[in-house]
Design a protein around this motif. Structure first.
Motif: not given
Length: 737
Positions: A612, A625, A627, A586, A650
Motif C-alpha cells: 500500500t 490502511y 499493514k 493498495d 506499507r
C-alpha cells in the motif's frame, strides 16, 4: 563388458522366480483392507486402451486400501471399456492377488480382448416428416467405423434431443444391431416414432397461495411461457434456475398426461421453501498467559424478505479484539444479470497495538516532551533547539489502541463457473484510532533508528518526487479540500459525523485529577495516557474507497477443505478527504493450496502479500490502511496485529503451513506461521524471508473434533518476538485457513 551383460541377464532371469517366491497369493477376502502397491494388466491380444485409462475406471486405486466389495464391479468396468471400443467378446481370463513381505497387495489382471467389431452401415427407420438422410447426419457413426457402443448411444440421444426441441415431447428412439459374425460387423438401426407435436399449456404452481415467495418472482425464473413450442430442455433450465436461488429445498416439475387429440402440454411445479429465518452464533477464545479474551459472534437474517428473494440481516460480535455490528441487505440476481447487490452499514471497534514516531514539528508535542523529559530538557538547554528536535525525531510511541470504524458500503458480486467470483465495491469510511483510556505509552528514543533510516523521519509516506501521478496528480492540486481539517470537504464542514459526534466519549476537556503538580519524567520510558496525549496520538480519517476483487475457489469445502486451491486478488483505490487529503493505492494477493497426502494426511499451505502507498508527496498514509499481522487470522502465538512497522507498514508478507491428520471425528494438526511488515519496500531483503532473519515465527499443535464442522483448539508459541507471553491458546470453529 560381455561378461557383465551375461551377469545382468542371469540376474533378471533369476529375479522373477525369487520375487514370485517372496509374494504370497491370497483370496479376495484375505486381501480386504490391505494397501494396494500395484495394479498390472496382461493382454492376450490387442491392447486398445492405456493402463492408466483402465485404472481410472476402477474404484480400487494404487496407494489406497483394497475393498473386496468394489473388486467385481471394477473388473466389469474394465471389460465394459473394451466392449465400448468394439471388442464385444472382451473378458477377464484370470486375476491374481498377492501380498509381498511388507504386506502390500499386488493385483494382476489378464485380459482377452477378442476380435474388434465394425459398423457395416447405419439405417434410420421412421422419423417423418424429417428426411432420413438429414437424421442420419445427427448420428456420429459411419460405415467402417469401430462398433463403439458409446457412440451408438450418443447418436440415439442426439436424435431424441432433436425431436424434443422440435416440439415432439413423446418421441421415442431405439437402436438395434443386426450382427454379421462372419466378418465381425453389425448394421446399426435407429427406429423413431415422433409422436404428436405439442406446445406448452397451462403452467400451475401447486399451493402457490401458501408460499412466501411472490408469484412474479417464481414465474420470472421460467424460460418458457404458455403457447411456446414444447422443449424439455427449457424445463430443465428453469428448474436449475429456481434451484440456484437458494430459496427452495426442492424443485419438482411434472408434465401430466394429455388426451389423444390435445396438443397442449400442461406443466405443474411443486416447490418446498427453505426456512427463511436463520440464526447462528460462534464462540472464540484467545488464551494468553496473562489474560483470557472470549468473543461471541452471531448472525440473524431473513433470506426471503418480503417474498422477493432478498436477504436482510444483522451480523454482530462482542468481545476483544474485534467487536461491532453490521446491517446488510442483498438483492439477488439483480435485473437477471446473475449479480448480487449488497448494501451494508456498520460500526466496529478493534483493539491492537500501534507504534508511531514523534513529530518535532508539532508544537504541542515539542512543549510536552521538552517540559517532561529531563534528558531532552538538558539537550535543549545545552545543545539548542536543533539538537532537541533531532532527539525528538528518534522517539517512538508504543501503545495499545482502539480503532473505531464506521462504514457505509455498496458491492456488486458476480459468480460463474462454480469456482469464480468477481466483486466491485464502493464504500465511505470514517476511522478513528486512539490510545486506550487509562493506558500507558511506551516512550523509546532511538538514535540507532534515526541513523538507519536517514537524517530525518517525518510523516512523508509517499513515493519519491517522481511518484505515480507526479506532483500534479490527475485530481489536480486543488483537490477535495485545501484548508485545514475543517475545510470544505466533500461532506461539508459540519457534517453529521464531525469530530464531536457519538464516536467521541469525552475527547475534549480536562479529566479528573488533571492540573495537579505531579511531575512524571518521560525519560523513564513511560507516559500516562490523558486527554492531551489521547488527542495528540489520535488519527482520524474520512475516505471513499473503490475496491475490486477476484476469487478462484476450487476447494471441496469452505469450512474444512481437504483438496483444491483458493486464489484472491484485490485492489483498492481510496480518496482521503480533509485538509491533508491524499490518494491511497493498495494491492493484495492471497493463495492457498490443499494437497491430500494419503487417506489421513492433508498438507495445507497459504501465502499472502500486500503493498500500500500514499500517492501524494508529503501526505501521511492513514492508519486504517497500515499493514499489520498477528493473531489467529495470520500468525498464531502473538497478539492480534502485533507485527507492524514503526510509523506504519506499507508492505506485508504472511506465510502459513499446516500438516493435518484426521481419523474419523478426531484430528491433530502441526502448524507453522511466518510474517513480517516493512515500512519501505527498499528495506526488504529476499534472503531474510527464507532464512528467517527479522521474520516472526509462530508454531504449535492443534486438536480437531469434527461434528459436521471442526471444533479447533490450538496451542501456539512464538519465536521470542513477544518475550512476555510466549504461549497462547485459541479455541474456535473451522480450520485456521
Amino acid at each position: 563388458m560381455v561378461l557383465l551383460r551375461i551377469l545382468l541377464m542371469l540376474t533378471a532371469v533369476l529375479a522373477g522366480p525369487l520375487c514370485a517366491q517372496e509374494e504370497q497369493v491370497v483370496s479376495v477376502r484375505d486381501a480386504d483392507g490391505k494397501r494396494v502397491e500395484r495394479i498390472r494388466f496382461i493382454y492376450e491380444k490387442d491392447k486398445a486402451l492405456l493402463n492408466k485409462e483402465l485404472r481410472s475406471a476402477m474404484r480400487i486405486q494404487e496407494g489406497k486400501r483394497f475393498s473386496r466389495r468394489f473388486f467385481n464391479s471394477d473388473l466389469a468396468a474394465v471389460v465394459n471399456l473394451y466392449r465400448g471400443k468394439g471388442y464385444r467378446e472382451a473378458e477377464i481370463t484370470s486375476k491374481r492377488l498377492a501380498v509381498d513381505k511388507r504386506d502390500r497387495l499386488h493385483i494382476a489382471i489378464e485380459l482377452d480382448s477378442g476380435e474388434k467389431w465394425t459398423v457395416e452401415r447405419v439405417r434410420i427407420l421412421g422419423g417423418a416428416p424429417f428426411d432420413s438422410t438429414f437424421l442420419g447426419s445427427l448420428v456420429n457413426l459411419r460405415s467402417g467405423d469401430d462398433l463403439n457402443y458409446g457412440e451408438v448411444l450418443e447418436g440415439e440421444l442426439n436424435l431424441q434431443v432433436f425431436f424434443n426441441q422440435q416440439g415432439y415431447p413423446h418421441a421415442t428412439v431405439h437402436n438395434e444391431w443386426k450382427d454379421h459374425p462372419e466378418d465381425y460387423s453389425a448394421e446399426v438401426i435407429y427406429r423413431i416414432d415422433p409422436g404428436r407435436r405439442m406446445q406448452f399449456g397451462e403452467i400451475v404452481v401447486e399451493d402457490e397461495e401458501e408460499l412466501l415467495t411472490r408469484k412474479k418472482l417464481i414465474r420470472g425464473y421460467l424460460t418458457f411461457d404458455r403457447g411456446d413450442l414444447y422443449n424439455p430442455e427449457e424445463l430443465a433450465r428453469s428448474r436449475n434456475m429456481l434451484a440456484r436461488t437458494g430459496l427452495f429445498r426442492s424443485v419438482f416439475f411434472s408434465t401430466p398426461g394429455t388426451g389423444d387429440a390435445d396438443s397442449l402440454q400442461p406443466v405443474h411445479i411443486r416447490l418446498q421453501e427453505r426456512k427463511y429465518i436463520g440464526v447462528s452464533s460462534n464462540v472464540f477464545v484467545n488464551v494468553a498467559e496473562s489474560r483470557t479474551e472470549p468473543r461471541i459472534s452471531g448472525l440473524i437474517e431473513h433470506r426471503n424478505w418480503l417474498g422477493r428473494g432478498a436477504r436482510l440481516g444483522l451480523n454482530a460480535s462482542w468481545g476483544k479484539p474485534l467487536q461491532g455490528g453490521t446491517v446488510f441487505f442483498t438483492e439477488r440476481d439483480l435485473m437477471r444479470t446473475g449479480a448480487d447487490l449488497t448494501l451494508s452499514t456498520g460500526i466496529s471497534d478493534e483493539w491492537s497495538r500501534t507504534e508511531l514516531l514523534a513529530d518535532a514539528n508539532d508544537p504541542l508535542q515539542f512543549e510536552l516532551l521538552t517540559t517532561n523529559d529531563s534528558v531532552l530538557e538538558g539537550l535543549l538547554l545545552f545543545g539548542g533547539e536543533s539538537t532537541a528536535r533531532e532527539y525528538i525525531n528518534t522517539i517512538a510511541y508504543d501503545f495499545r489502541s482502539i480503532q473505531r470504524l464506521w462504514e457505509i458500503s455498496s458491492s456488486l458480486t458476480k459468480s460463474w463457473g462454480e469456482i469464480y467470483q468477481a466483486q466491485f465495491a464502493i464504500n465511505w469510511t470514517r476511522a478513528r484510532t486512539q490510545p486506550e483510556r487509562d493506558g500507558k505509552i511506551d516512550y523509546t528514543p532511538s538514535y540507532e533508528f534515526a541513523e538507519s533510516t536517514g537524517d530525518e523521519i517525518d510523516g512523508d509516506d509517499s513515493f519519491d518526487d517522481d511518484d505515480l501521478f507526479g506532483d500534479d496528480d490527475f485530481f489536480g492540486e486543488d483537490d477535495f479540500s485545501d484548508g485545514d481539517d475543517g475545510g470544505d470537504d466533500l461532506f461539508g464542514d459540519d457534517d453529521f459525523f464531525d469530530d464531536d459526534d457519538f464516536f467521541d466519549d469525552d475527547d475534549g476537556g480536562a479529566e479528573e485529577g488533571e492540573g495537579e503538580d505531579t511531575f512524571i519524567d518521560y525519560s523513564e520510558g513511560e507516559i500516562e495516557v490523558d486527554s492531551v496525549w489521547r488527542e495528540i496520538l489520535t488519527d482520524r480519517s474520512r475516505s471513499i474507497n473503490f475496491t475490486t476483487e477476484f476469487l478462484r475457489d476450487s476447494r471441496d469445502n469452505q469450512i474444512s477443505p481437504t483438496r483444491g486451491a483458493f486464489l484472491r486478488l484485490s485492489g483498492l483505490y481510496a480518496i482521503k478527504l480533509g485538509s491533508r487529503s491524499t490518494y491511497v493505492l493498495d494491492g493484495e494477493m492471497e493463495v492457498r493450496r490443499y494437497q491430500p497426502l494419503s487417506d489421513y494426511f492433508v498438507l495445507a499451505v497459504a501465502a499472502q502479500v500486500g503493498q500500500t502507498a500514499s500517492l501524494r508527496k508529503g501526505r501521511a498514509l492513514p492508519r486504517v490502511y497500515w499493514k499489520e499481522y498477528g493473531g489467529e487470522g495470520s500468525l498464531r502465538g502473538v497478539d492480534r496485529n502485533d507485527i507492524r512497522a514503526i510509523g506504519g507498514g506499507r508492505t506485508g508478507l504472511n506465510l502459513r503451513a499446516e500438516l493435518r491428520f484426521q481419523a474419523k471425528a478426531f484430528g491433530i494438526v502441526g502448524f507453522w506461521d511466518r510474517a513480517r511488515v516493512w515500512r519501505h519496500t527498499g528495506d526488504i531483503n529476499p534472503a531474510d524471508i527464507f532464512e528467517g532473519s527479522g521474520m516472526v515465527d509462530g508454531y504449535g499443535l492443534g486438536l480437531r473434533y469434527v461434528v459436521g464442522f471442526p471444533f479447533r483448539l490450538d496451542l501456539a508459541f512464538n519465536d521470542g518476538f513477544d518475550k512476555k507471553q510466549r504461549r497462547r491458546i485459541y479455541f474456535s470453529i473451522g480450520q485456521a485457513f
